[in-house]
Design an enzyme around this catalytic site. Structure first.
Site, PDB file in Angstrom:
ATOM      1  N   ASP A  53       0.807  -1.220   0.000  1.00  0.00           N
ATOM      2  CA  ASP A  53       0.000   0.000   0.000  1.00  0.00           C
ATOM      3  C   ASP A  53       0.843   1.275   0.000  1.00  0.00           C
ATOM      4  O   ASP A  53       0.432   2.313   0.537  1.00  0.00           O
ATOM      5  CB  ASP A  53      -0.973   0.026   1.201  1.00  0.00           C
ATOM      6  CG  ASP A  53      -1.906  -1.171   1.186  1.00  0.00           C
ATOM      7  OD1 ASP A  53      -2.260  -1.623   0.084  1.00  0.00           O
ATOM      8  OD2 ASP A  53      -2.272  -1.637   2.275  1.00  0.00           O
ATOM      9  N   LYS A 111       1.865   2.138  -5.145  1.00  0.00           N
ATOM     10  CA  LYS A 111       2.430   1.593  -6.389  1.00  0.00           C
ATOM     11  C   LYS A 111       1.532   1.909  -7.587  1.00  0.00           C
ATOM     12  O   LYS A 111       2.009   2.307  -8.647  1.00  0.00           O
ATOM     13  CB  LYS A 111       2.600   0.065  -6.262  1.00  0.00           C
ATOM     14  CG  LYS A 111       3.580  -0.340  -5.171  1.00  0.00           C
ATOM     15  CD  LYS A 111       3.631  -1.843  -4.964  1.00  0.00           C
ATOM     16  CE  LYS A 111       2.401  -2.432  -4.337  1.00  0.00           C
ATOM     17  NZ  LYS A 111       2.138  -2.040  -2.944  1.00  0.00           N
ATOM     18  N   GLY A 129      -4.606  -4.142  -3.835  1.00  0.00           N
ATOM     19  CA  GLY A 129      -5.560  -3.094  -4.169  1.00  0.00           C
ATOM     20  C   GLY A 129      -4.748  -1.871  -4.530  1.00  0.00           C
ATOM     21  O   GLY A 129      -4.100  -1.279  -3.669  1.00  0.00           O
ATOM     22  N   HIS A 130      -4.694  -1.554  -5.807  1.00  0.00           N
ATOM     23  CA  HIS A 130      -3.863  -0.445  -6.282  1.00  0.00           C
ATOM     24  C   HIS A 130      -4.778   0.707  -6.696  1.00  0.00           C
ATOM     25  O   HIS A 130      -5.549   0.581  -7.642  1.00  0.00           O
ATOM     26  CB  HIS A 130      -2.980  -0.903  -7.451  1.00  0.00           C
ATOM     27  CG  HIS A 130      -1.972  -1.939  -7.042  1.00  0.00           C
ATOM     28  ND1 HIS A 130      -1.125  -2.559  -7.920  1.00  0.00           N
ATOM     29  CD2 HIS A 130      -1.673  -2.449  -5.827  1.00  0.00           C
ATOM     30  CE1 HIS A 130      -0.356  -3.402  -7.261  1.00  0.00           C
ATOM     31  NE2 HIS A 130      -0.674  -3.363  -5.986  1.00  0.00           N
ATOM     32  N   GLN A 139       1.985  -5.990  -3.245  1.00  0.00           N
ATOM     33  CA  GLN A 139       2.419  -6.093  -1.847  1.00  0.00           C
ATOM     34  C   GLN A 139       3.710  -5.287  -1.637  1.00  0.00           C
ATOM     35  O   GLN A 139       3.928  -4.319  -2.360  1.00  0.00           O
ATOM     36  CB  GLN A 139       2.596  -7.575  -1.422  1.00  0.00           C
ATOM     37  CG  GLN A 139       1.283  -8.351  -1.324  1.00  0.00           C
ATOM     38  CD  GLN A 139       0.721  -8.819  -2.640  1.00  0.00           C
ATOM     39  OE1 GLN A 139       1.394  -9.480  -3.401  1.00  0.00           O
ATOM     40  NE2 GLN A 139      -0.517  -8.487  -2.932  1.00  0.00           N
TER      41      GLN A 139
HETATM   42  P1  GDP Z   1      -0.710   0.399  -3.582  1.00  0.00           P
HETATM   43  O1  GDP Z   1      -1.346  -0.887  -3.134  1.00  0.00           O
HETATM   44  O2  GDP Z   1       0.755   0.426  -3.332  1.00  0.00           O
HETATM   45  O3  GDP Z   1      -1.049   0.764  -4.999  1.00  0.00           O
HETATM   46  O4  GDP Z   1      -1.336   1.541  -2.644  1.00  0.00           O
HETATM   47  P2  GDP Z   1      -2.890   1.680  -2.218  1.00  0.00           P
HETATM   48  O5  GDP Z   1      -3.646   2.200  -3.372  1.00  0.00           O
HETATM   49  O6  GDP Z   1      -3.373   0.452  -1.559  1.00  0.00           O
HETATM   50  O7  GDP Z   1      -2.749   2.747  -1.057  1.00  0.00           O
HETATM   51  C1  GDP Z   1      -2.243   4.022  -1.280  1.00  0.00           C
HETATM   52  C2  GDP Z   1      -3.347   5.041  -0.894  1.00  0.00           C
HETATM   53  O8  GDP Z   1      -2.774   6.312  -0.743  1.00  0.00           O
HETATM   54  C3  GDP Z   1      -4.412   5.190  -1.963  1.00  0.00           C
HETATM   55  O9  GDP Z   1      -5.625   5.488  -1.343  1.00  0.00           O
HETATM   56  C4  GDP Z   1      -3.907   6.373  -2.778  1.00  0.00           C
HETATM   57  O10 GDP Z   1      -4.949   7.076  -3.432  1.00  0.00           O
HETATM   58  C5  GDP Z   1      -3.302   7.225  -1.708  1.00  0.00           C
HETATM   59  N1  GDP Z   1      -2.132   8.033  -2.111  1.00  0.00           N
HETATM   60  C6  GDP Z   1      -1.155   7.743  -2.995  1.00  0.00           C
HETATM   61  N2  GDP Z   1      -0.202   8.697  -2.979  1.00  0.00           N
HETATM   62  C7  GDP Z   1      -0.597   9.619  -2.063  1.00  0.00           C
HETATM   63  C8  GDP Z   1      -0.015  10.827  -1.583  1.00  0.00           C
HETATM   64  O11 GDP Z   1       1.067  11.248  -1.962  1.00  0.00           O
HETATM   65  N3  GDP Z   1      -0.715  11.496  -0.616  1.00  0.00           N
HETATM   66  C9  GDP Z   1      -1.908  11.053  -0.131  1.00  0.00           C
HETATM   67  N4  GDP Z   1      -2.499  11.773   0.803  1.00  0.00           N
HETATM   68  N5  GDP Z   1      -2.465   9.912  -0.572  1.00  0.00           N
HETATM   69  C10 GDP Z   1      -1.812   9.199  -1.508  1.00  0.00           C
HETATM   70  P1  IMO Z   2      -0.931  -4.090  -2.277  1.00  0.00           P
HETATM   71  O1  IMO Z   2      -0.455  -4.626  -3.616  1.00  0.00           O
HETATM   72  C1  IMO Z   2      -1.007  -4.586   2.063  1.00  0.00           C
HETATM   73  C2  IMO Z   2      -1.103  -8.707   3.591  1.00  0.00           C
HETATM   74  C3  IMO Z   2      -2.364  -9.153   4.293  1.00  0.00           C
HETATM   75  C4  IMO Z   2      -1.773 -10.153   5.281  1.00  0.00           C
HETATM   76  C5  IMO Z   2      -0.667 -10.806   4.466  1.00  0.00           C
HETATM   77  C6  IMO Z   2      -1.057 -12.117   3.820  1.00  0.00           C
HETATM   78  O2  IMO Z   2      -2.205  -3.380  -2.332  1.00  0.00           O
HETATM   79  O3  IMO Z   2       0.179  -3.342  -1.610  1.00  0.00           O
HETATM   80  P2  IMO Z   2      -2.574 -12.746   1.717  1.00  0.00           P
HETATM   81  O4  IMO Z   2      -4.020 -12.483   1.447  1.00  0.00           O
HETATM   82  O5  IMO Z   2      -1.634 -12.215   0.709  1.00  0.00           O
HETATM   83  O6  IMO Z   2      -2.306 -14.196   2.016  1.00  0.00           O
HETATM   84  O7  IMO Z   2      -2.278 -11.970   3.115  1.00  0.00           O
HETATM   85  O8  IMO Z   2      -0.313  -9.870   3.467  1.00  0.00           O
HETATM   86  N1  IMO Z   2      -1.318  -8.160   2.224  1.00  0.00           N
HETATM   87  C7  IMO Z   2      -1.237  -6.857   1.915  1.00  0.00           C
HETATM   88  N2  IMO Z   2      -1.046  -5.776   2.694  1.00  0.00           N
HETATM   89  N3  IMO Z   2      -1.098  -4.444   0.728  1.00  0.00           N
HETATM   90  C8  IMO Z   2      -1.256  -5.526  -0.072  1.00  0.00           C
HETATM   91  O9  IMO Z   2      -1.225  -5.433  -1.426  1.00  0.00           O
HETATM   92  C9  IMO Z   2      -1.388  -6.794   0.522  1.00  0.00           C
HETATM   93  N4  IMO Z   2      -1.578  -8.039   0.039  1.00  0.00           N
HETATM   94  C10 IMO Z   2      -1.522  -8.865   1.096  1.00  0.00           C
HETATM   95  O10 IMO Z   2      -3.001  -8.081   4.944  1.00  0.00           O
HETATM   96  O11 IMO Z   2      -1.173  -9.466   6.352  1.00  0.00           O
HETATM   97 MG    MG Z   3      -2.864  -1.535  -1.857  1.00  0.00          MG
END
Ligand code: GDP
Ligand code: IMO
Ligand code: MG
Length: 419
Positions: free
Chosen positions: A13, A16, A40-41, A221
């Site tokens: 998270d 990416k 979840g991207h 991840q």
């Molecule tokens: P990913 O899994 O690495 O793609 O990241 P996620 O989408 O799960 O989580 C990143 C969260 O932070 C999302 O809700 C983005 O919209 C938000 N986000 C990304 N970059 C920034 C930033 O620079 N500032 C803020 N406030 N939010 C951000």
């Molecule tokens: P993105 O790509 C954050 C965590 C789960 C749990 C562990 C194992 O959005 O960064 P799984 O379902 O993979 O067997 O769970 O890994 N986990 C993540 N945490 N971002 C993710 O993906 C994750 N994908 C799995 O919360 O701790």
């Molecule tokens: Mg994510």
């Protein structure tokens, strides 16, 4: 051309999805190399927000080819829902989303097994996303898995045999389930999946490289969730590190170019497991609220804490990171001071090396830097950065020995500053 790799350096998270979308104009192909719908991207642009789970984050910019690689695991039911949501918002994918025949399928019973294993673990549960990731990769490695390419011949027979095995395991758990309704959804998803180009992706990607096309490999991840180098057993079931791009796409290490390592200006984790710099006070609440730190897949509140350079140095080393990308700087806008963990104290001994077990015995050693107390969200160039923020960047670059090339100051595509 070499393949550039973008991956998370913390527990996922990091942002990416947003940065893959920002970088996509520089590439002709974007390829996911591991993980599945546990990811979840999130991407935001033109007042719209999208969450991608199995589909690469290069799908929105200019008709680029997006590939789901052999290292990915796919749940057809979730895949169908994801494709249909994108189609409903006007994004047609059929001609530019390719899927590897060697990617493994998440069966409905894999999801059930994930739940059964987690319930049986009680207090020791991993806190998985419940998407069947662990059981699917387990079947892959134990040579019992089904692959996307299997759907082309005698699939029902192979499916039935696999499900029978799973039912025998499920019978050992005190666990009720309704497989029929899950299967209906799943087989409808399979039909959708079959309408896409199912390809020998290792040949495709190597031809792209040979023909001089640029490829960006997108990780899911983060490195601290890697099955080998993460905080085992509280990890996911794939290699999230750079080497995973080689096995998850079929490319040689010689063909890896830049390695973009992405991290938040602080740190989060969702699910169980060690987190040495975790906070439980008002600072954590501020990070969670301002950073909207709730899981994009499960909605679970994310655990929050200070940035950890011991962990970051470790993941930079394992991945051979060549450029850093710092996210969510704006979330710290209101803090008087920023803490940066530079070492761990374990049993009275100071260390800068990430240990075998990053357990609760660890006492982080912090350097305190002044906050900038300025709203950064509308900034467009690094010339506007407050002095204190520049001091933080310099401190991090000196400690991590890798340049920070991109700074993100908000969730929108436009809130991105290239240095
Ligand atoms: P990913 O899994 O690495 O793609 O990241 P996620 O989408 O799960 O989580 C990143 C969260 O932070 C999302 O809700 C983005 O919209 C938000 N986000 C990304 N970059 C920034 C930033 O620079 N500032 C803020 N406030 N939010 C951000
Ligand atoms: P993105 O790509 C954050 C965590 C789960 C749990 C562990 C194992 O959005 O960064 P799984 O379902 O993979 O067997 O769970 O890994 N986990 C993540 N945490 N971002 C993710 O993906 C994750 N994908 C799995 O919360 O701790
Ligand atoms: Mg994510």
């Amino acid at each position: 051309m070499k393949v550039d790799v973008l991956l998370g350096l913390q527990w996922g998270d990091e942002g990416k999805g947003k940065i893959v979308d920002v970088l996509t104009p520089n590439y002709q192909v974007v390829a996911r190399f591991q993980g599945g719908p546990n990811a979840g991207h999130t991407l935001e642009f033109e007042s719209q927000k999208y969450v991608l789970r199995s589909i690469p984050s290069g799908i929105f910019q200019g008709g680029k080819i997006n590939l789901i690689g052999n290292g990915v695991v796919i749940d057809p039911a979730l895949f169908k829902a994801e494709v249909e949501a994108l189609e409903a918002s006007g994004h047609k994918l059929i001609d530019r989303l390719y899927i590897s025949k060697k990617a493994h399928l998440i069966l409905p019973t894999h999801r059930l097994l994930d739940d059964a294993y987690e319930s049986a673990k009680g207090n020791d549960k991993i806190g998985t996303t419940g998407k069947g990731i662990g059981p699917t990769y387990t079947d892959k490695v134990s040579r019992n898995g089904l692959r996307v390419g299997d759907v082309l011949h005698n699939f029902q027979e192979k499916y039935d045999a696999a499900v029978e095995k799973h039912k025998l395991i499920l019978a050992q758990y005190d666990f009720e389930y309704d497989l029929k309704s899950l299967e209906e959804e799943w087989f409808a998803g399979l039909e959708k999946l079959k309408s896409f180009k199912l390809i020998d992706s290792e040949h495709f990607i190597n031809n792209q490289i040979r023909e001089g096309r640029s490829v960006l490999a997108e990780g899911a991840q983060g490195s601290l969730l890697d099955v080998d180098f993460g905080t085992y057993p509280f990890v996911t079931s794939s290699n999230t590190v750079c080497a995973g791009a080689c096995t998850g796409l079929g490319i040689s290490p010689h063909n890896i170019g830049e390695v973009f390592g992405i991290f938040k200006a602080y740190c989060t984790r969702v699910g169980s497991g060690p987190f040495p710099t975790e906070l439980f006070d008002a600072d954590a609440d501020e990070m969670r609220n301002k950073g909207n730190e709730y899981g994009s897949v499960t909605g679970r509140p994310r655990r929050c804490g200070w940035i950890d350079l011991v962990a970051l140095k470790y993941t930079i080393m394992i991945n051979g990171v060549t450029q850093l990308i710092m996210m969510k700087s704006d979330v710290l806008d209101a803090f008087d001071t920023i803490n940066v963990c530079v070492a761990y104290n374990i049993d009275g001994k100071r260390t800068e090396e990430f240990p075998f077990e990053a357990n609760e015995e660890i006492q982080p050693d912090y350097v305190e830097l002044p906050g900038w107390k300025t709203d950064m969200t509308a900034m467009q160039s690094e010339d506007e950065f407050p002095e204190e923020f520049n001091a933080l960047l310099s401190f991090l670059e000196e400690e991590l020995e890798v340049p920070i090339k991109i700074v993100s100051v908000g969730p929108d595509r436009a809130q991105t500053i290239i240095r």
